[in-house]
Write a protein that holds these residues in place. Sequence first.
Motif, PDB file in Angstrom:
ATOM      1  N   ILE A 159     -32.119  -9.396  19.640  1.00  9.80           N
ATOM      2  CA  ILE A 159     -33.100  -9.242  18.416  1.00  9.80           C
ATOM      3  C   ILE A 159     -33.527  -8.676  18.454  1.00  9.80           C
ATOM      4  O   ILE A 159     -33.881  -7.679  19.721  1.00  9.80           O
ATOM      5  N   TYR A 160     -33.457  -8.482  17.494  1.00 17.89           N
ATOM      6  CA  TYR A 160     -34.920  -6.217  16.715  1.00 17.89           C
ATOM      7  C   TYR A 160     -35.422  -6.911  16.228  1.00 17.89           C
ATOM      8  O   TYR A 160     -35.358  -7.936  15.598  1.00 17.89           O
ATOM      9  N   ARG A 201     -35.534  -2.401  16.523  1.00 17.32           N
ATOM     10  CA  ARG A 201     -35.780  -1.549  17.822  1.00 17.32           C
ATOM     11  C   ARG A 201     -35.317  -3.274  18.760  1.00 17.32           C
ATOM     12  O   ARG A 201     -35.853  -4.544  18.208  1.00 17.32           O
ATOM     13  N   ALA A 202     -34.857  -2.908  19.988  1.00 17.16           N
ATOM     14  CA  ALA A 202     -33.980  -3.935  20.134  1.00 17.16           C
ATOM     15  C   ALA A 202     -34.578  -4.665  21.185  1.00 17.16           C
ATOM     16  O   ALA A 202     -35.711  -4.005  21.940  1.00 17.16           O
ATOM     17  N   PRO A 254     -28.203   0.535  21.678  1.00 13.70           N
ATOM     18  CA  PRO A 254     -29.384   1.277  21.019  1.00 13.70           C
ATOM     19  C   PRO A 254     -30.102   1.050  19.655  1.00 13.70           C
ATOM     20  O   PRO A 254     -29.435   0.023  19.267  1.00 13.70           O
ATOM     21  N   ASP A 255     -31.001   1.733  19.643  1.00 17.76           N
ATOM     22  CA  ASP A 255     -31.969   0.658  18.346  1.00 17.76           C
ATOM     23  C   ASP A 255     -31.324   0.730  17.099  1.00 17.76           C
ATOM     24  O   ASP A 255     -30.257   2.371  17.494  1.00 17.76           O
ATOM     25  N   ASP A 288     -23.654   1.038  24.776  1.00 18.81           N
ATOM     26  CA  ASP A 288     -24.548   0.610  25.423  1.00 18.81           C
ATOM     27  C   ASP A 288     -24.909   1.644  26.146  1.00 18.81           C
ATOM     28  O   ASP A 288     -24.221   2.693  26.409  1.00 18.81           O
ATOM     29  N   ALA A 289     -26.471   1.143  27.071  1.00 17.43           N
ATOM     30  CA  ALA A 289     -26.286   2.876  27.873  1.00 17.43           C
ATOM     31  C   ALA A 289     -24.868   3.395  28.696  1.00 17.43           C
ATOM     32  O   ALA A 289     -24.999   4.321  29.360  1.00 17.43           O
ATOM     33  N   ARG A 290     -24.502   2.749  29.316  1.00 18.71           N
ATOM     34  CA  ARG A 290     -23.392   2.910  30.335  1.00 18.71           C
ATOM     35  C   ARG A 290     -22.368   2.881  29.746  1.00 18.71           C
ATOM     36  O   ARG A 290     -21.304   3.361  30.586  1.00 18.71           O
ATOM     37  N   GLY A 291     -22.265   3.057  28.788  1.00 17.04           N
ATOM     38  CA  GLY A 291     -21.087   3.757  27.981  1.00 17.04           C
ATOM     39  C   GLY A 291     -19.757   2.691  27.639  1.00 17.04           C
ATOM     40  O   GLY A 291     -19.084   2.842  27.129  1.00 17.04           O
ATOM     41  N   GLN A 292     -20.423   1.331  28.016  1.00 20.19           N
ATOM     42  CA  GLN A 292     -19.711   0.187  27.472  1.00 20.19           C
ATOM     43  C   GLN A 292     -19.938   0.411  25.703  1.00 20.19           C
ATOM     44  O   GLN A 292     -20.680   0.087  25.078  1.00 20.19           O
TER      45      GLN A 292
END
Length: 204
Positions: A27-28, A33-34, A42-43, A61-65
């Motif tokens: 949900i944003y 913003r997530a 990311p947003d 995502d933050a892990r590169g997925q």
Amino acid sequence: LGYFLLEQPLMMDIPLINRELGVYVTIYDVDGRAQNTEISLPDMTPTAQAFSTTNILELLDARGQRYDALAQAMSYNGERVGYLSVSISQADTIRKSRETMLLLSLLGVAMLFPLALMVEVLVAKLIRPILSLTKVASEIAQGNLDLPVAGHDRDELGVLAWSFAHMRDEIQRRIRELQQLNAELDQRVAERTAELARQNYILD
């Protein structure tokens, strides 16, 4: 859904939705913003192109997925209240595709056994008797009347085998009758020749 966003944003069990559906629901808020997500997506800048059900987004995502996502704007009483995104991991998609291919391969191999069994039954019940009858017909045509005719089933091939056997027996019977007639004819010729020889002797 916009009602829950405005008044009860924590009532939606997003992790449960993720587990049940195998996808990630994000949900944003109205600024992109997530919120309430299990993965660190990311947003996003809320644009008409980004949040479109016909536009598949590729998110990292933050892990590169990498994730494929569809997003939809949500409104309440005519006012834009946020955005809803449904994402699925590309790695999960590839893994599930490989599992599906493996399952289809196993099913194909499993189907080969009954197929091979059906072919064997077909060969045993149809092709082999036909080949046997073909051989018998060839032998009969060459004069070999002593070859047995196999086939005792009561199907069409059994009837055909019986017909071949009956034909062979009839040919053998006719040959025996002709041989007997020839023998009788030879005997009559010999007797007639001897009789003529005697008469000639008497005349001389």
